[in-house]
Design a protein around this motif. Structure first.
Motif, short mmCIF file in Angstrom:
data_model
loop_
_atom_site.label_atom_id
_atom_site.label_comp_id
_atom_site.label_asym_id
_atom_site.label_seq_id
_atom_site.Cartn_x
_atom_site.Cartn_y
_atom_site.Cartn_z
N SER A 111 -1.00 -11.72 0.93
CA SER A 111 -1.62 -11.15 2.40
C SER A 111 -2.47 -12.25 3.24
O SER A 111 -1.78 -12.07 4.66
N TYR A 130 4.77 -6.76 7.50
CA TYR A 130 4.25 -6.49 6.17
C TYR A 130 3.42 -7.73 5.82
O TYR A 130 4.28 -8.85 5.14
N TRP A 132 1.73 -8.72 3.64
CA TRP A 132 1.69 -9.12 2.14
C TRP A 132 2.90 -9.71 1.51
O TRP A 132 3.16 -9.86 0.45
N ALA A 172 5.74 -0.87 -0.57
CA ALA A 172 4.70 -0.36 -1.49
C ALA A 172 3.89 -1.78 -1.70
O ALA A 172 4.41 -2.82 -2.12
N HIS A 173 2.77 -1.49 -1.62
CA HIS A 173 1.61 -2.78 -1.93
C HIS A 173 0.65 -2.80 -2.89
O HIS A 173 0.13 -3.41 -3.56
N LEU A 174 0.36 -1.32 -3.28
CA LEU A 174 -0.61 -0.92 -4.18
C LEU A 174 -1.99 -1.50 -3.80
O LEU A 174 -2.86 -1.87 -4.68
N HIS A 175 -2.37 -1.76 -2.67
CA HIS A 175 -3.38 -2.06 -2.03
C HIS A 175 -4.64 -1.06 -2.26
O HIS A 175 -4.45 -0.17 -2.54
N HIS A 177 -6.97 -0.03 -0.52
CA HIS A 177 -7.30 0.82 0.46
C HIS A 177 -5.96 1.32 1.15
O HIS A 177 -6.02 2.07 2.44
N ASP A 178 -4.85 1.35 0.32
CA ASP A 178 -3.68 1.87 1.04
C ASP A 178 -3.97 3.48 1.31
O ASP A 178 -4.67 4.25 0.57
N LYS A 179 -3.53 4.00 2.61
CA LYS A 179 -3.50 5.44 2.67
C LYS A 179 -2.01 5.77 3.18
O LYS A 179 -1.94 6.08 4.47
N THR A 180 -1.10 5.70 2.33
CA THR A 180 0.29 5.76 2.61
C THR A 180 0.91 7.16 2.00
O THR A 180 1.97 7.12 1.99
N GLN A 190 11.82 4.23 0.44
CA GLN A 190 11.15 3.03 0.18
C GLN A 190 12.03 1.83 0.39
O GLN A 190 11.58 0.85 1.02
#
Length: 390
Positions: A111, A130, A132, A172-175, A177-180, A190
């Protein structure tokens, strides 16, 4: 089967008992992070801390200034979560405990790189960047990743390496704070949301006979029913063809496959050139070429002709899907490492590890990977120890 546990340097540095505790699990090897992405990691047994926050993607050793002099893109050194040569210090302790050490290198996932060099990022069909996800088709990104692979993989004492994210990263990031999750996105959505439309990729689609503007518009049209209906959970390449059309889907994949293959070939070649002859190079992989993320989508026959083997996600029944395609193309000496999460709180099942490992062997696995010795609880590690006991 030979087993290796994933470990972070901060699990070992400052804990005089860590290396012996890991060796006591019954593993012969550790896969030790030398270049890693942003994370928050629990350290439930460390005498000095309980939570490590890696604030950005960084190398966990001092990078060679002469290697990176004059380059616009260069790796970031870690902050106080892994100061100095944390990798080297941890590696020496693990070797002293009788363990083979292989490096663990995360490549196309940063990121901070995207924030500071926005032109390097994947750009979706809507124009969203994106940060990241570096676009692996871009020459400057490819040159950076290949150089990073060689330096971060071939650390003093390392007997091999495992390259993660050596391919396309996507939406897809698996962050943390993801709100997806408001709209369910299956394989097809995807894939469409992960297609890059930066200037280099637009030219690449043109080489496939596509008009990049029309292609981006087609992607947006294909996704409209997904946004309107609340999601498209369909899996598999046929689901992509259903949304985008078989011809257009194939042309986009042809461009992306070429970019990924040539990056993987160059990265492996660079590592081989820097390493001793017996150095072993594995890639974290998925047998579906259109997949993105930590386990890069590959063609099994191709990647096994390039690398010494692969590390495959097998938790939760994944072995049935990922192992057979590679087993069908594996050389006698190829490594097919079945990767099982052994952290119960992260969806793992250490209590069934013995049975899972036996089933993976039946499907063609030759080794085990255990994710993750530093994150697992005491009871989880006890279950691993029992599963690996003779």
């Amino acid at each position: 089967m030979r087993a290796s546990a994933f470990v972070y340097p901060w699990d070992v540095v400052g804990d005089p008992d860590a290396a012996a505790r890991i060796a006591d699990l019954g593993v012969q090897q550790v896969t030790l992070a030398s270049a890693y992405h942003t994370t928050r990691a629990l350290t439930p047994r460390h005498p000095a801390h309980r939570l490590v926050t890696a604030e950005y993607a960084a190398v966990l050793y001092p990078p060679d200034p002469s290697r990176w002099a004059g380059r616009d893109l260069a790796p970031y050194e870690a902050g106080d979560w892994a100061p100095g040569d944390a990798y080297g210090e941890a590696s020496r302790a693990l070797e002293a405990a009788g363990l083979d050490v292989h490096s663990w290198v995360v490549l196309a996932h940063s990121s901070r790189l995207g924030a500071e060099h926005p032109g390097t990022s994947v750009v979706n069909a809507y124009g969203d960047r994106y940060p990241w996800a570096p676009c692996i088709a871009r020459p400057e990104v490819r040159a950076y990743l290949v150089e990073l692979a060689a330096e971060a993989a071939v650390r003093p004492g390392a007997r091999g390496t495992e390259l993660e994210s050596c391919g396309w990263y996507g939406m897809a990031h698996l962050h943390a704070h993801d709100k997806t999750a408001g709209v369910a996105l299956g394989d097809a959505a995807q894939y469409l949301m992960s297609l890059c439309f930066c200037a280099v990729c637009r030219d690449g689609y043109g080489e496939q006979g596509l008009d990049p503007d029309e292609t981006a518009a087609a992607v947006r049209r294909a996704l409209e029913p997904v946004w309107a209906s609340g999601g498209s959970p369909d899996a598999g390449w046929p689901a992509v063809e259903k949304l985008l059309g078989a011809g257009l889907a194939a042309a986009t994949l042809a461009w992306r496959t070429r970019a990924a293959r040539t990056l993987q070939e160059a990265a492996v070649a660079a590592v081989r050139a820097a390493a001793h002859p017996a150095f072993r190079i594995l890639l974290h992989a998925d047998p579906a070429p259109y997949r993105t993320g930590a386990n890069a989508g590959v063609d099994p026959a191709h990647i096994l002709s390039v690398a010494d083997g692969v590390v495959l996600p097998c938790t939760g029944g994944g072995a049935e899907t990922v192992l057979p395609p590679f087993a069908a193309h594996a050389r006698v000496d190829a490594v097919l490492a079945a990767n099982f999460t052994v952290v119960t709180g992260m969806g793992g099942s250490p209590s069934t590890l013995a049975a899972d490992a036996a089933h993976a062997r039946e499907l063609g696995a030759t080794e085990l990977r255990l994710y993750h010795a530093g994150l697992a609880s005491g009871p989880d590690l006890a279950a691993v120890r029992a599963a690996l006991s003779p």
